[in-house]
Design an enzyme around this catalytic site. Sequence first.
Site, PDB file in Angstrom:
ATOM      1  CB  CYS A 115      -0.939   0.021   1.196  1.00  0.00           C
ATOM      2  SG  CYS A 115      -2.110  -1.337   1.186  1.00  0.00           S
ATOM      3  CG  HIS A 256      -3.070   3.644   2.368  1.00  0.00           C
ATOM      4  ND1 HIS A 256      -3.754   3.240   1.243  1.00  0.00           N
ATOM      5  CD2 HIS A 256      -2.968   2.549   3.160  1.00  0.00           C
ATOM      6  CE1 HIS A 256      -4.050   1.960   1.363  1.00  0.00           C
ATOM      7  NE2 HIS A 256      -3.595   1.520   2.509  1.00  0.00           N
ATOM      8  CG  ASN A 286      -6.689  -0.470   1.618  1.00  0.00           C
ATOM      9  OD1 ASN A 286      -5.985  -0.103   0.679  1.00  0.00           O
ATOM     10  ND2 ASN A 286      -6.183  -0.949   2.741  1.00  0.00           N
TER      11      ASN A 286
HETATM   12  O1  UT7 Z   1      -3.690  -1.023   3.687  1.00  0.00           O
HETATM   13  C1  UT7 Z   1      -3.286  -2.121   4.381  1.00  0.00           C
HETATM   14  C2  UT7 Z   1      -3.337  -1.880   5.818  1.00  0.00           C
HETATM   15  N1  UT7 Z   1      -4.501  -2.465   6.431  1.00  0.00           N
HETATM   16  C3  UT7 Z   1      -5.163  -1.781   7.357  1.00  0.00           C
HETATM   17  O2  UT7 Z   1      -4.898  -0.649   7.592  1.00  0.00           O
HETATM   18  C4  UT7 Z   1      -6.181  -2.463   8.172  1.00  0.00           C
HETATM   19  C5  UT7 Z   1      -5.965  -2.082   9.601  1.00  0.00           C
HETATM   20  N2  UT7 Z   1      -6.970  -2.672  10.475  1.00  0.00           N
HETATM   21  C6  UT7 Z   1      -8.237  -2.240  10.508  1.00  0.00           C
HETATM   22  O3  UT7 Z   1      -8.602  -1.340   9.779  1.00  0.00           O
HETATM   23  C7  UT7 Z   1      -9.168  -2.848  11.512  1.00  0.00           C
HETATM   24  O4  UT7 Z   1      -8.429  -3.592  12.454  1.00  0.00           O
HETATM   25  C8  UT7 Z   1     -10.234  -3.753  10.859  1.00  0.00           C
HETATM   26  C9  UT7 Z   1     -11.215  -2.889  10.092  1.00  0.00           C
HETATM   27  C10 UT7 Z   1      -9.577  -4.759   9.958  1.00  0.00           C
HETATM   28  C11 UT7 Z   1     -11.011  -4.464  11.961  1.00  0.00           C
HETATM   29  O5  UT7 Z   1     -11.605  -3.529  12.848  1.00  0.00           O
HETATM   30  P1  UT7 Z   1     -11.497  -3.739  14.415  1.00  0.00           P
HETATM   31  O6  UT7 Z   1     -12.273  -2.655  15.056  1.00  0.00           O
HETATM   32  O7  UT7 Z   1     -10.051  -3.868  14.760  1.00  0.00           O
HETATM   33  O8  UT7 Z   1     -12.306  -5.087  14.619  1.00  0.00           O
HETATM   34  P2  UT7 Z   1     -11.793  -6.447  15.242  1.00  0.00           P
HETATM   35  O9  UT7 Z   1     -10.839  -7.132  14.315  1.00  0.00           O
HETATM   36  O10 UT7 Z   1     -11.357  -6.234  16.648  1.00  0.00           O
HETATM   37  O11 UT7 Z   1     -13.139  -7.251  15.278  1.00  0.00           O
HETATM   38  C12 UT7 Z   1     -14.216  -6.868  16.152  1.00  0.00           C
HETATM   39  C13 UT7 Z   1     -15.350  -7.817  15.950  1.00  0.00           C
HETATM   40  C14 UT7 Z   1     -14.911  -9.267  16.039  1.00  0.00           C
HETATM   41  O12 UT7 Z   1     -15.960  -9.988  16.642  1.00  0.00           O
HETATM   42  P3  UT7 Z   1     -15.859 -10.405  18.202  1.00  0.00           P
HETATM   43  O13 UT7 Z   1     -14.618 -11.239  18.296  1.00  0.00           O
HETATM   44  O14 UT7 Z   1     -15.752  -9.104  18.929  1.00  0.00           O
HETATM   45  O15 UT7 Z   1     -17.123 -11.147  18.421  1.00  0.00           O
HETATM   46  C15 UT7 Z   1     -14.803  -9.705  14.586  1.00  0.00           C
HETATM   47  O16 UT7 Z   1     -15.014 -11.086  14.425  1.00  0.00           O
HETATM   48  O17 UT7 Z   1     -15.888  -7.642  14.630  1.00  0.00           O
HETATM   49  C16 UT7 Z   1     -15.913  -8.918  13.957  1.00  0.00           C
HETATM   50  N3  UT7 Z   1     -15.717  -8.679  12.541  1.00  0.00           N
HETATM   51  C17 UT7 Z   1     -16.725  -8.407  11.708  1.00  0.00           C
HETATM   52  N4  UT7 Z   1     -18.051  -8.296  11.919  1.00  0.00           N
HETATM   53  C18 UT7 Z   1     -18.815  -7.993  10.859  1.00  0.00           C
HETATM   54  C19 UT7 Z   1     -14.557  -8.667  11.840  1.00  0.00           C
HETATM   55  N5  UT7 Z   1     -14.801  -8.380  10.561  1.00  0.00           N
HETATM   56  C20 UT7 Z   1     -16.143  -8.230  10.442  1.00  0.00           C
HETATM   57  C21 UT7 Z   1     -16.996  -7.908   9.377  1.00  0.00           C
HETATM   58  N6  UT7 Z   1     -18.313  -7.799   9.618  1.00  0.00           N
HETATM   59  N7  UT7 Z   1     -16.533  -7.697   8.124  1.00  0.00           N
END
Ligand code: UT7
Length: 359
Positions: A115, A256, A286
Amino acid sequence: MSATRAVVTGWGMYAPARIMTNDELSRIVDTSDEWIASRTGIRERRIAADDETTTTLATNAARDALAVAGVDPTEVDLVLVATASPDYLMPATGVLVARDLGATRAAGFDLNAACSGFLFGLAAGAAFVTSGMYRQVVVVGVDLLSRYLDWTDRNTCVLFGDGAGAVLLSASDDGQGGLVSIRLFSDGTGEEGIIIPGGGTAHPATEETVRDRLHFMRMAGKEVYRYATRQLAETTQAAVADAGLRMGDIDLFLYHQANIRILETVRDLLGIEAEKVYVNIDRYGNTSAASVPMALAEAVATGRVQIGDRILMGAFGAGYTAGAAVLEWTADPTRAFLAPGEQTRAGQPRREPVTAGSA
Ligand code: UT7
């Protein structure tokens, strides 16, 4: 005589026509518009058509950049394509883009900093220009990650979209403007943070790599999030200091577009006014290496950039990698105009986008 500077004289972007909304995704994986929009800021993304490739996306953006600059493809010395999703492992996408542009004199090659690729591409392109080796360098940031997404993995497939952005870097001998500073950073301890494990020498393609889904992207979202936020802020500070400026001297921040919450945190850490941070993640998700040059092309086209403005571009990505650059804008921003939602310049006949086989 003043030292030669690398200035942006052309800019362009291309986003595939097909829009995929969050609601559509919620019929594919267990997710919702509410979750995606509130956690990431994304509402929709573009997905390339079957007859589009990384090369065709890149060619469409680069063609516009040359048209804006009024530079004929045969004047181009180098086509540098930053991508993590090339058409092939070989030949390089840059070679194919040069061919399809009609850049018959140009050398072409790719670089991969995921990225952050566009920032690395800018640094490389500018070095070719300021060294005196080349005078017209096309730098493209492009990714077609929809082909590398696991559409059963809600942790990744909701985040990414396809697109391309390009600039023409030209040699300027008056010593004014252009790229003022650029900082690059990488840290290979992040190897597993964002990775497409299969298909390279570590895990060459076999039936097992296909069965084990190693050819799709994997991401440790939370770790990446933490790392990205800190690194983006630090790299921004370094680039602004290298330019001899303060944060308040920057007119526009083109980051980004990975997650709106990352942008908000960086904004707060650096004390930047909200209106100075460009956001289009809601419409494109993204787009990896394409996201900064797409933001640049849109920002110019929508009147957000004036001559003399200082623009900070910043990105982070797999590796880990990060980069930030300060650009002093010198081109007439009205040379090109992208109406919101349009992919061609107003006042010019709409051209059919290039697709595979049509170039
Ligand atoms: O350009 C490359 C660089 N990449 C990035 O910058 C990505 C960086 N990371 C992020 O943007 C965030 O960490 C994410 C958007 C990927 C995830 O957001 P988060 O607030 O960190 O969520 P999380 O991974 O802590 O997940 C929270 C909950 C989980 O459920 P439980 O364990 O709390 O029950 C996940 O299973 O959200 C769940 N979850 C979803 N729910 C609905 C994860 N993905 C999804 C989804 N839809 N797509």
